[in-house]
Design an enzyme around this catalytic site. Sequence first.
Site, PDB file in Angstrom:
ATOM      1  N   PHE A 142       0.866  -1.189   0.000  1.00 43.88           N
ATOM      2  CA  PHE A 142       0.000   0.000   0.000  1.00 43.88           C
ATOM      3  C   PHE A 142       0.897   1.232   0.000  1.00 43.88           C
ATOM      4  CE2 PHE A 142      -2.459   3.538   1.440  1.00 43.88           C
ATOM      5  CZ  PHE A 142      -3.612   3.389   0.698  1.00 43.88           C
ATOM      6  N   ASP A 202       9.557   2.849   1.797  1.00 40.88           N
ATOM      7  CA  ASP A 202       8.379   3.671   2.083  1.00 40.88           C
ATOM      8  C   ASP A 202       8.127   3.584   3.588  1.00 40.88           C
ATOM      9  OD1 ASP A 202       5.914   4.746   2.582  1.00 40.88           O
ATOM     10  OD2 ASP A 202       4.933   3.867   0.833  1.00 40.88           O
ATOM     11  N   LYS A 247       2.879  11.295   6.770  1.00 38.46           N
ATOM     12  CA  LYS A 247       2.078  11.130   7.994  1.00 38.46           C
ATOM     13  C   LYS A 247       2.629  11.919   9.180  1.00 38.46           C
ATOM     14  CE  LYS A 247       0.015   6.706   6.682  1.00 38.46           C
ATOM     15  NZ  LYS A 247      -1.328   7.105   6.285  1.00 38.46           N
TER      16      LYS A 247
HETATM   17  C1  PLP Z   1       3.117   2.936   3.530  1.00 37.38           C
HETATM   18  C2  PLP Z   1       2.235   4.014   2.989  1.00 37.38           C
HETATM   19  N1  PLP Z   1       2.599   4.673   1.881  1.00 37.38           N
HETATM   20  C3  PLP Z   1       1.847   5.665   1.366  1.00 37.38           C
HETATM   21  C4  PLP Z   1       0.654   6.037   1.948  1.00 37.38           C
HETATM   22  C5  PLP Z   1      -0.170   7.119   1.338  1.00 37.38           C
HETATM   23  O1  PLP Z   1      -0.164   8.270   2.128  1.00 37.38           O
HETATM   24  P1  PLP Z   1      -1.296   9.390   1.918  1.00 37.38           P
HETATM   25  O2  PLP Z   1      -2.592   8.798   2.383  1.00 37.38           O
HETATM   26  O3  PLP Z   1      -0.843  10.534   2.774  1.00 37.38           O
HETATM   27  O4  PLP Z   1      -1.310   9.723   0.465  1.00 37.38           O
HETATM   28  C6  PLP Z   1       0.236   5.364   3.099  1.00 37.38           C
HETATM   29  C7  PLP Z   1      -1.051   5.708   3.739  1.00 37.38           C
HETATM   30  O5  PLP Z   1      -1.625   4.984   4.499  1.00 37.38           O
HETATM   31  C8  PLP Z   1       1.038   4.335   3.631  1.00 37.38           C
HETATM   32  O6  PLP Z   1       0.678   3.662   4.727  1.00 37.38           O
END
Ligand code: PLP
Length: 404
Positions: free
Chosen positions: A145, A230, A259
Amino acid sequence: MTTVEFRTPEALAEAERWTAHNYHPLPVVVAEADGAWVTDVDGRRYLDFLAGYSALNFGHRHPGLVAAAHAQLDRVTLTSRAFVHDQFATFCRGLAELCGKDLVLPMNTGAEAVETAIKVARKWGYRVKGVADERAEIIVADGNFHGRTTTIVSFSTDPEARADFGPYTPGFVVVPYGDLEAVRAAITPNTVAVLMEPIQGEAGVLVPPAGFFAGVRELCTEQNVLMIADEIQSGLGRTGRTFAIEHEGVVPDMYVLGKALGGGIVPVSAVAADRDVLGVLRPGEHGSTFGGNPLACAVGAEVVRLLSTGEFQERSERLGSRLHAGLEALIGKGVVAVRGRGLWAGVDIDPALMTGRQACERLAERGVLAKDTHGSTIRLAPPLVVTEADLDHALAQLAAVLNS
Ligand SMILES: Cc1ncc(COP(=O)(O)O)c(C=O)c1O
């Protein structure tokens, strides 16, 4: 337009009436929050064990972060990147130093930072590695994700996230998460990057086998491929370290952050990498009106300062042991399995008892907020300011839900 004060049922009905149904929230309408606790419009209090999917690592309205935001609101809030402002370098330098990297590129949302990483990796592939035009490949993991943009959902393996949003962006190769041999086999001369979450949050807080990322690091170095972590959800103290990948003793070529970087106040994301990677971008090739704005930088700099003391990482590790011990004790009593690190846990509920959604609804009735994922899993990620008494209270509520 007037602001009307609603109680829970009316507020839920109004939200349902006026918004796209792209979420299925728990029936809780938050009015105020402080630390690890939120209060709803009817005055009921809840322990927040989701913490905005880790966006609230420092708790709701952390005093230092709120003070930084207030001070900046009284000075300047937005310039665009057409000009430089006086908070920019402080934040960028602090974050680069926290990451041990030469440069950072600030954006807003997590998905934008992931998009940034993909663009940088592709350009690095063409201009530095020498991959033929349009041929760059990025290896990603099954169950990933990374956000919701059209390019990112192109390599999602979750039909809910992906179906009906094609045509999809090519150039991604999916391998099973945690399978080092599959990564090795997927690398070709056109591979520019391996992009993975050190712990897969949305997939249910999946921790890969020990040594997996050390192996990925070795392969990437050997094959001249960028390793991109990530850390949007796993990073910034959540697992008891600044970055979850540290548990593997590994330094990636690029960190993707978001975040908690915005302190639960403003959306702040960034990528961090050395000059030979992030230095490939030229003016006009990438950016965002709000990325690196003064308010974001003022809050982000304070986030970096909070993390530089190590206090939050230490809390997460210490309190995380307590959380995990409490959860392990529930195995066989309604819990099938527990995973995670620090103050982060994926808890598989016995599907014969209830779904993850039902468990979260019953927890909310008992004053604890958490979120389900993939049927029978619930995710627990309290703010790192949570107390031992809060943890014990939440664990007792979970035990009661499983007994009900
Ligand atoms: C590992 C990871 N990458 C990217 C994102 C995407 O972030 P955003 O919702 O701020 O676009 C999330 C969101 O939950 C995430 O958990």
